[in-house]
Design a protein around this motif. Structure first.
Motif, PDB file in Angstrom:
ATOM      1  N   THR A   1      47.088 -35.490  31.766  1.00 53.61           N
ATOM      2  CA  THR A   1      47.726 -36.031  30.568  1.00 53.61           C
ATOM      3  C   THR A   1      48.871 -35.139  30.096  1.00 53.61           C
ATOM      4  OG1 THR A   1      46.132 -34.904  29.139  1.00 53.61           O
ATOM      5  CG2 THR A   1      45.601 -37.149  29.820  1.00 53.61           C
ATOM      6  N   ASP A   2      49.787 -35.746  29.346  1.00 55.26           N
ATOM      7  CA  ASP A   2      50.946 -35.030  28.817  1.00 55.26           C
ATOM      8  C   ASP A   2      50.721 -34.527  27.399  1.00 55.26           C
ATOM      9  OD1 ASP A   2      52.927 -35.544  31.037  1.00 55.26           O
ATOM     10  OD2 ASP A   2      52.362 -37.600  30.535  1.00 55.26           O
ATOM     11  N   ILE A   3      49.713 -35.056  26.739  1.00 58.68           N
ATOM     12  CA  ILE A   3      49.385 -34.665  25.369  1.00 58.68           C
ATOM     13  C   ILE A   3      47.939 -35.067  25.112  1.00 58.68           C
ATOM     14  CG2 ILE A   3      50.086 -36.856  24.281  1.00 58.68           C
ATOM     15  CD1 ILE A   3      51.358 -35.162  22.012  1.00 58.68           C
ATOM     16  N   ILE A   4      47.279 -34.357  24.209  1.00 63.69           N
ATOM     17  CA  ILE A   4      45.911 -34.698  23.808  1.00 63.69           C
ATOM     18  C   ILE A   4      45.912 -35.053  22.328  1.00 63.69           C
ATOM     19  CG2 ILE A   4      43.540 -33.877  23.515  1.00 63.69           C
ATOM     20  CD1 ILE A   4      44.261 -34.188  26.414  1.00 63.69           C
ATOM     21  N   LEU A   5      45.355 -36.209  21.991  1.00 63.26           N
ATOM     22  CA  LEU A   5      45.188 -36.624  20.604  1.00 63.26           C
ATOM     23  C   LEU A   5      43.712 -36.508  20.239  1.00 63.26           C
ATOM     24  CD1 LEU A   5      47.394 -39.865  20.597  1.00 63.26           C
ATOM     25  CD2 LEU A   5      48.104 -37.484  20.232  1.00 63.26           C
ATOM     26  N   TYR A   6      43.437 -35.776  19.176  1.00 60.56           N
ATOM     27  CA  TYR A   6      42.053 -35.611  18.720  1.00 60.56           C
ATOM     28  C   TYR A   6      41.797 -36.625  17.616  1.00 60.56           C
ATOM     29  CZ  TYR A   6      37.761 -33.447  17.019  1.00 60.56           C
ATOM     30  OH  TYR A   6      36.462 -33.213  16.641  1.00 60.56           O
ATOM     31  N   GLY A   7      41.038 -37.669  17.952  1.00 62.51           N
ATOM     32  CA  GLY A   7      40.923 -38.830  17.090  1.00 62.51           C
ATOM     33  C   GLY A   7      39.784 -38.826  16.103  1.00 62.51           C
ATOM     34  N   CYS A   8      39.626 -37.749  15.364  1.00 63.14           N
ATOM     35  CA  CYS A   8      38.695 -37.742  14.231  1.00 63.14           C
ATOM     36  C   CYS A   8      39.378 -37.013  13.084  1.00 63.14           C
ATOM     37  CB  CYS A   8      37.376 -37.073  14.576  1.00 63.14           C
ATOM     38  SG  CYS A   8      36.192 -37.124  13.190  1.00 63.14           S
ATOM     39  N   THR A   9      39.819 -37.752  12.092  1.00 62.44           N
ATOM     40  CA  THR A   9      40.564 -37.145  10.988  1.00 62.44           C
ATOM     41  C   THR A   9      39.691 -36.197  10.181  1.00 62.44           C
ATOM     42  OG1 THR A   9      41.475 -39.389  10.790  1.00 62.44           O
ATOM     43  CG2 THR A   9      42.326 -37.722   9.282  1.00 62.44           C
ATOM     44  N   SER A  10      38.493 -36.653   9.824  1.00 62.84           N
ATOM     45  CA  SER A  10      37.668 -35.895   8.878  1.00 62.84           C
ATOM     46  C   SER A  10      37.110 -34.607   9.463  1.00 62.84           C
ATOM     47  CB  SER A  10      36.529 -36.768   8.352  1.00 62.84           C
ATOM     48  OG  SER A  10      35.756 -37.293   9.414  1.00 62.84           O
TER      49      SER A  10
ATOM     50  N   ASP B   1      42.617 -26.420  11.531  1.00 60.71           N
ATOM     51  CA  ASP B   1      43.271 -27.507  12.256  1.00 60.71           C
ATOM     52  C   ASP B   1      44.305 -26.956  13.235  1.00 60.71           C
ATOM     53  OD1 ASP B   1      43.788 -30.672  12.100  1.00 60.71           O
ATOM     54  OD2 ASP B   1      45.733 -29.670  12.212  1.00 60.71           O
ATOM     55  N   ARG B   2      45.110 -26.004  12.782  1.00 62.41           N
ATOM     56  CA  ARG B   2      46.120 -25.406  13.667  1.00 62.41           C
ATOM     57  C   ARG B   2      45.464 -24.629  14.802  1.00 62.41           C
ATOM     58  NH1 ARG B   2      48.601 -24.785   8.517  1.00 62.41           N
ATOM     59  NH2 ARG B   2      47.667 -22.729   8.244  1.00 62.41           N
ATOM     60  N   GLU B   3      44.432 -23.862  14.480  1.00 60.06           N
ATOM     61  CA  GLU B   3      43.737 -23.081  15.509  1.00 60.06           C
ATOM     62  C   GLU B   3      43.042 -24.000  16.515  1.00 60.06           C
ATOM     63  OE1 GLU B   3      41.145 -20.659  13.221  1.00 60.06           O
ATOM     64  OE2 GLU B   3      42.709 -19.209  12.649  1.00 60.06           O
ATOM     65  N   PHE B   4      42.546 -25.118  16.028  1.00 62.56           N
ATOM     66  CA  PHE B   4      41.872 -26.097  16.878  1.00 62.56           C
ATOM     67  C   PHE B   4      42.849 -26.646  17.926  1.00 62.56           C
ATOM     68  CE2 PHE B   4      40.133 -30.377  17.686  1.00 62.56           C
ATOM     69  CZ  PHE B   4      38.794 -30.091  17.896  1.00 62.56           C
ATOM     70  N   CYS B   5      44.049 -26.986  17.485  1.00 60.63           N
ATOM     71  CA  CYS B   5      45.069 -27.474  18.420  1.00 60.63           C
ATOM     72  C   CYS B   5      45.438 -26.401  19.435  1.00 60.63           C
ATOM     73  CB  CYS B   5      46.311 -27.921  17.659  1.00 60.63           C
ATOM     74  SG  CYS B   5      46.106 -29.474  16.765  1.00 60.63           S
ATOM     75  N   THR B   6      45.587 -25.177  18.966  1.00 62.16           N
ATOM     76  CA  THR B   6      45.922 -24.074  19.866  1.00 62.16           C
ATOM     77  C   THR B   6      44.837 -23.884  20.914  1.00 62.16           C
ATOM     78  OG1 THR B   6      47.199 -22.952  18.148  1.00 62.16           O
ATOM     79  CG2 THR B   6      46.429 -21.606  19.992  1.00 62.16           C
ATOM     80  N   MET B   7      43.575 -23.995  20.498  1.00 57.71           N
ATOM     81  CA  MET B   7      42.460 -23.853  21.430  1.00 57.71           C
ATOM     82  C   MET B   7      42.529 -24.909  22.531  1.00 57.71           C
ATOM     83  SD  MET B   7      39.343 -25.529  22.141  1.00 57.71           S
ATOM     84  CE  MET B   7      38.858 -26.326  20.604  1.00 57.71           C
ATOM     85  N   ILE B   8      42.779 -26.155  22.156  1.00 62.44           N
ATOM     86  CA  ILE B   8      42.878 -27.227  23.151  1.00 62.44           C
ATOM     87  C   ILE B   8      44.058 -26.974  24.086  1.00 62.44           C
ATOM     88  CG2 ILE B   8      43.356 -29.688  23.478  1.00 62.44           C
ATOM     89  CD1 ILE B   8      41.808 -30.231  20.907  1.00 62.44           C
ATOM     90  N   GLU B   9      45.188 -26.588  23.514  1.00 63.29           N
ATOM     91  CA  GLU B   9      46.384 -26.346  24.321  1.00 63.29           C
ATOM     92  C   GLU B   9      46.158 -25.231  25.335  1.00 63.29           C
ATOM     93  OE1 GLU B   9      49.199 -25.651  21.240  1.00 63.29           O
ATOM     94  OE2 GLU B   9      49.389 -27.783  20.730  1.00 63.29           O
ATOM     95  N   GLU B  10      45.454 -24.185  24.920  1.00 57.13           N
ATOM     96  CA  GLU B  10      45.188 -23.068  25.829  1.00 57.13           C
ATOM     97  C   GLU B  10      44.220 -23.461  26.938  1.00 57.13           C
ATOM     98  OE1 GLU B  10      43.872 -20.002  23.220  1.00 57.13           O
ATOM     99  OE2 GLU B  10      45.912 -19.357  22.685  1.00 57.13           O
ATOM    100  N   LYS B  11      43.290 -24.359  26.625  1.00 54.47           N
ATOM    101  CA  LYS B  11      42.296 -24.762  27.616  1.00 54.47           C
ATOM    102  C   LYS B  11      42.852 -25.751  28.632  1.00 54.47           C
ATOM    103  CE  LYS B  11      38.081 -24.080  24.846  1.00 54.47           C
ATOM    104  NZ  LYS B  11      37.376 -23.196  25.788  1.00 54.47           N
ATOM    105  N   ILE B  12      43.744 -26.648  28.181  1.00 47.01           N
ATOM    106  CA  ILE B  12      44.156 -27.743  29.062  1.00 47.01           C
ATOM    107  C   ILE B  12      45.640 -27.689  29.431  1.00 47.01           C
ATOM    108  CG2 ILE B  12      44.759 -29.486  27.339  1.00 47.01           C
ATOM    109  CD1 ILE B  12      43.001 -31.472  28.974  1.00 47.01           C
ATOM    110  N   GLY B  13      46.419 -26.876  28.706  1.00 49.12           N
ATOM    111  CA  GLY B  13      47.803 -26.640  29.098  1.00 49.12           C
ATOM    112  C   GLY B  13      48.811 -27.686  28.676  1.00 49.12           C
ATOM    113  N   VAL B  14      48.455 -28.544  27.711  1.00 51.57           N
ATOM    114  CA  VAL B  14      49.407 -29.527  27.180  1.00 51.57           C
ATOM    115  C   VAL B  14      49.306 -29.528  25.657  1.00 51.57           C
ATOM    116  CG1 VAL B  14      49.285 -30.985  29.247  1.00 51.57           C
ATOM    117  CG2 VAL B  14      47.766 -31.457  27.303  1.00 51.57           C
ATOM    118  N   PRO B  15      50.312 -30.060  24.955  1.00 54.42           N
ATOM    119  CA  PRO B  15      50.252 -30.093  23.488  1.00 54.42           C
ATOM    120  C   PRO B  15      49.054 -30.894  22.986  1.00 54.42           C
ATOM    121  CG  PRO B  15      52.458 -30.620  24.275  1.00 54.42           C
ATOM    122  CD  PRO B  15      51.571 -30.615  25.476  1.00 54.42           C
ATOM    123  N   ALA B  16      48.553 -30.494  21.829  1.00 54.98           N
ATOM    124  CA  ALA B  16      47.435 -31.195  21.197  1.00 54.98           C
ATOM    125  C   ALA B  16      47.794 -31.520  19.756  1.00 54.98           C
ATOM    126  CB  ALA B  16      46.171 -30.344  21.248  1.00 54.98           C
TER     127      ALA B  16
END
Length: 251
Positions: free
Chosen positions: A74-83, A93-108
């Protein structure tokens, strides 16, 4: 058959009780983009999805979930739970995105973060807010949005603590009514929060009645994906109309 399929692959993580996000993706699809969805657990399906449940979900490990998306390239990951990340605050929220990006190598992008960025792009400083959440989660949502520079000046809630099935069973008519109740004459926009609420279907009707932008969780996520990946098309509503020219010029 679309000859442009493969222009972008969008990975989506959705809570395992969610029944509306995937249906909204069909409405929101950008030409040439494909969606690759995986489900995540980590909360009790028989409990009301309150702050404790959503924090539990946010803190549950994503390694196995992300591993299911890696082969899709994938080119991007969308985390689909707002709450889930609303309940934890903007820094998480920012750290969560960074964690995903570091694990999978694409923007989150999270749904919560996407709402804030969409409001930024609209220049919406004051907002009306509605959701199917508990009162505590709604207060946390207002704090999250306020920290991003978007003051909640009017709120509308369902009036009872809904379970997962109750949230996703809200009809478009009931969701539209919530949006009308959330409107305020001094609000720059109305936010309809929850990826499992049928808000995308009422965007244009609600905007026609209140004459201001409506931002929903699923619409905002796809808006950010289009923006980040330089995809054609635009999301429905004034968010797409008002920002579409700027996005096209940037491509």
């Amino acid at each position: 058959m679309s000859p442009s399929r493969g222009r972008a692959r969008i990975g989506v993580i959705t809570p395992f009780t969610n029944t509306n996000l995937e249906a909204d993706l069909a409405i929101l699809r950008s030409d040439g983009a494909s969606y690759h969805v995986t489900r995540a657990g980590g909360y009790d399906i028989d409990e009301v999805p309150d702050s404790d449940q959503m924090r539990q979900f946010a803190l549950s490990g994503l390694d196995d979930v992300l591993a299911m998306l890696v082969p899709a390239r994938t080119d991007i990951i969308l985390y689909g739970c707002t709450s889930a990340t609303l309940s934890m605050g903007p820094e998480y929220d920012r750290e969560f995105c960074t964690m995903i990006e570091e694990k999978i190598g694409v923007p989150a992008v999270t749904a919560a973060g996407a709402i804030v960025e969409a409001l930024d792009d609209l220049g919406a400083g004051t907002i009306g807010f509605c959701s199917p959440y508990t009162e505590e989660l709604n207060r946390e949502a207002a704090a999250f949005l306020g920290a991003g520079g978007h003051q909640v000046i009017q709120s509308a809630y369902v009036g009872e603590d809904l379970g997962n099935d109750g949230q996703n069973a809200l009809t478009p008519d009931r969701v539209l009514q919530l949006g009308l109740e959330a409107n305020h004459n001094q609000a720059d926009a109305v936010v309809m929060s929850c990826t499992d609420m049928r808000a995308v279907e009422v965007i244009e009707d609600l905007e026609a009645r209140i004459s201001k932008p409506v931002v929903t969780s699923n619409q905002a996520m796809i808006y950010i994906a289009i923006k980040r990946l330089g995809l054609p098309g635009r999301v429905p509503g004034l968010l797409g109309e008002r920002t579409g020219a700027a996005l096209s010029a940037a491509r």
